[in-house]
Design an enzyme around this catalytic site. Structure first.
Site, mmCIF file in Angstrom:
data_model
loop_
_atom_site.group_PDB
_atom_site.id
_atom_site.type_symbol
_atom_site.label_atom_id
_atom_site.label_comp_id
_atom_site.label_asym_id
_atom_site.label_seq_id
_atom_site.Cartn_x
_atom_site.Cartn_y
_atom_site.Cartn_z
ATOM 1 N N LEU A 29 41.906 19.964 20.760
ATOM 2 C CA LEU A 29 40.718 19.726 21.581
ATOM 3 C C LEU A 29 40.059 18.390 21.249
ATOM 4 O O LEU A 29 39.351 17.811 22.073
ATOM 5 C CB LEU A 29 39.720 20.873 21.374
ATOM 6 C CG LEU A 29 38.690 21.171 22.458
ATOM 7 C CD1 LEU A 29 39.307 21.232 23.842
ATOM 8 C CD2 LEU A 29 37.966 22.484 22.155
ATOM 9 N N GLU B 296 29.058 24.350 25.823
ATOM 10 C CA GLU B 296 28.523 22.988 25.893
ATOM 11 C C GLU B 296 29.123 22.077 24.825
ATOM 12 O O GLU B 296 29.407 20.906 25.078
ATOM 13 C CB GLU B 296 26.991 22.997 25.781
ATOM 14 C CG GLU B 296 26.271 23.620 26.973
ATOM 15 C CD GLU B 296 26.558 22.904 28.287
ATOM 16 O OE1 GLU B 296 27.045 21.762 28.267
ATOM 17 O OE2 GLU B 296 26.303 23.502 29.346
ATOM 18 N N TYR C 157 21.312 16.075 25.135
ATOM 19 C CA TYR C 157 21.935 16.734 26.294
ATOM 20 C C TYR C 157 22.097 18.239 26.048
ATOM 21 O O TYR C 157 21.658 19.068 26.843
ATOM 22 C CB TYR C 157 23.310 16.128 26.650
ATOM 23 C CG TYR C 157 24.062 17.094 27.504
ATOM 24 C CD1 TYR C 157 23.662 17.306 28.819
ATOM 25 C CD2 TYR C 157 25.054 17.927 26.988
ATOM 26 C CE1 TYR C 157 24.254 18.270 29.608
ATOM 27 C CE2 TYR C 157 25.653 18.902 27.756
ATOM 28 C CZ TYR C 157 25.250 19.060 29.066
ATOM 29 O OH TYR C 157 25.811 20.043 29.833
ATOM 30 N N ARG D 95 29.767 31.311 32.489
ATOM 31 C CA ARG D 95 28.673 31.544 33.434
ATOM 32 C C ARG D 95 28.505 33.022 33.764
ATOM 33 O O ARG D 95 27.789 33.378 34.698
ATOM 34 C CB ARG D 95 28.912 30.745 34.730
ATOM 35 C CG ARG D 95 28.654 29.259 34.578
ATOM 36 C CD ARG D 95 28.817 28.508 35.891
ATOM 37 N NE ARG D 95 28.420 27.100 35.762
ATOM 38 C CZ ARG D 95 28.564 26.192 36.715
ATOM 39 N NH1 ARG D 95 29.090 26.530 37.886
ATOM 40 N NH2 ARG D 95 28.169 24.938 36.521
ATOM 41 N N ASP E 24 23.757 14.377 31.095
ATOM 42 C CA ASP E 24 25.117 14.049 30.683
ATOM 43 C C ASP E 24 25.651 12.971 31.631
ATOM 44 O O ASP E 24 24.909 12.408 32.429
ATOM 45 C CB ASP E 24 25.991 15.304 30.734
ATOM 46 C CG ASP E 24 26.176 15.796 32.153
ATOM 47 O OD1 ASP E 24 25.321 15.477 33.007
ATOM 48 O OD2 ASP E 24 27.182 16.466 32.432
#
Length: 373
Positions: free
Chosen positions: A85, A42, A125, A30, A143
DNA sequence: TAGGCGTGGCT
DNA sequence: TAGCCAAGCCT
């Protein structure tokens, strides 16, 4: 069709964004609105918690700081950066999309949601998130948070696991999203869904939008969102083969269309299908059969042995694996011509992309070393 | 449309 | 423990 008045809509926007301006989370992606940064974050955040993503995101940006760097990276290095991940096709698709951007778009990002969605791995999304956050397009980004938040605010009882339900939510959100701050609006909904309007232990009594939350006002929070139940994972049984040679351990690269595609593991032999083909075999017979299957083309007679270590179990979304470690020690390098693997010394392990279940196998194997000495 | 595709946190 | 859930997408 559910609809708020213009006055109510404006009041909601103000309550939400005023709260967001003071309370938004300080997250590494951000710091700016670079589409590359928004995109990578994302993709990583798909079905993955924020705290898990943060260190991966920081490392990924150091390794692959631009679309170009990503497009040109060796796949092995990408998978290694993604190790642990999960949902590994995400990073392979991301590289394909980076190559699409370089080749088809001359490295320039399309701004519209429809064009973004044509890139591999970018669905409705993620396209909405990039379009609204990076390019200020008034697009919904629906989402799990948005499903939960808006289903409660408006008491929408459509099953959120059904694909067609997304269109309904997008239509509702289009009527509420502010044209001047769409990206902040979408992110504020996510922060709301991660703080006051969580799936469990929610705190709607102190939510900045409690006055707009119909399910809260009606004491019906537990009825929303509506979601059909998931399937139970199916049990699968395998031998995990620890094949030792003087040069190291035998690793297999998983097939590109398999679970854990292109990651490296000890070879597995499917016990369930062995058992089905040979219903009368006992445990030692099964193991013998597994050895024959695996060393099919070798002229040596190689016997697999059971290892005295705990069994390993690992649960994926749709499968639960039960792994029995077995071993063989070879005096020379095996014939690998029919086999997608290689011999790897212990020092070289860390260069391979290993799934979590392989790390569990290694840990279980290590307990044997401790017992012996 | 429904099922495949990972992992870790939490209860 | 077993089940649910988390900033989903592809086929």
């Amino acid at each position: 069709m559910i609809k708020w008045s213009d006055e109510k809509t404006k009041a909601f926007q103000k309550a939400l964004l005023t709260w967001y301006d003071t309370n938004k989370r300080d997250l590494p992606w951000r710091k700016d609105h670079e589409p590359y940064h928004i995109w990578v974050s994302e993709i990583m955040l798909q079905q993955t918690q924020v705290n898990t993503v943060i260190p991966y995101y920081e490392r990924f940006m150091r390794l692959f700081p631009s679309v170009n760097a990503l497009a040109n990276a060796p796949e092995s290095q990408l998978l290694k950066a993604w190790e642990g991940l999960g949902y590994y096709s995400r990073v392979r698709n991301m590289q394909r999309a980076a190559q699409q951007l370089v080749q088809d778009y001359a490295g320039r990002w399309p701004h519209s949601k429809a064009e973004l969605q044509e890139l591999v791995g970018i669905g409705p999304y993620t396209a909405g998130a990039i379009a609204s956050i990076a390019f200020q397009q008034p697009e919904p980004a629906v989402d799990g948070n948005a499903f939960r938040v808006f289903s409660q605010l408006l008491e929408i009882d459509a099953d959120i696991t059904k694909p067609q339900t997304r269109a309904l939510f997008e239509k509702v959100i289009r009527q509420i999203i502010p044209i001047d701050r769409p990206g902040d609006f979408n992110q504020a909904i996510m922060d709301l869904g991660a703080s006051y309007m969580t799936p469990k232990n929610s705190d709607n009594a102190h939510s900045p939008v409690r006055a707009f939350n119909q399910a809260y006002l009606d004491d019906r929070l537990n009825e929303f969102p509506v979601r059909s139940k998931r399937q139970k994972p199916v049990d699968k049984h395998y031998f995990a083969l620890v094949i030792r040679t003087p040069a190291g351990f035998l690793f297999q690269q998983r097939a590109s269309n398999a679970l854990l595609a292109k990651l490296w593991m000890f070879p597995l032999i499917d016990i369930d299908s062995l058992q089905e083909a040979n219903p009368d075999l006992d445990e030692s017979g099964l193991l013998q059969m597994a050895g024959k299957q695996f060393f099919e083309d070798t002229e040596l007679q190689i016997e697999l042995q059971y290892l005295d270590v705990p069994a390993v179990s690992h649960t994926f979304t749709h499968q639960k694996w039960h792994l029995t470690l077995v071993s063989a020690d070879l005096k020379s390098k095996p014939d690998l011509s029919h086999f997608s693997g290689k011999v790897v010394s212990e020092d070289e392990f860390e260069q391979l992309a290993l799934p979590t279940v392989q790390k569990k196998l290694w840990a279980a194997f290590q307990t044997r070393q401790i017992k012996l000495f």
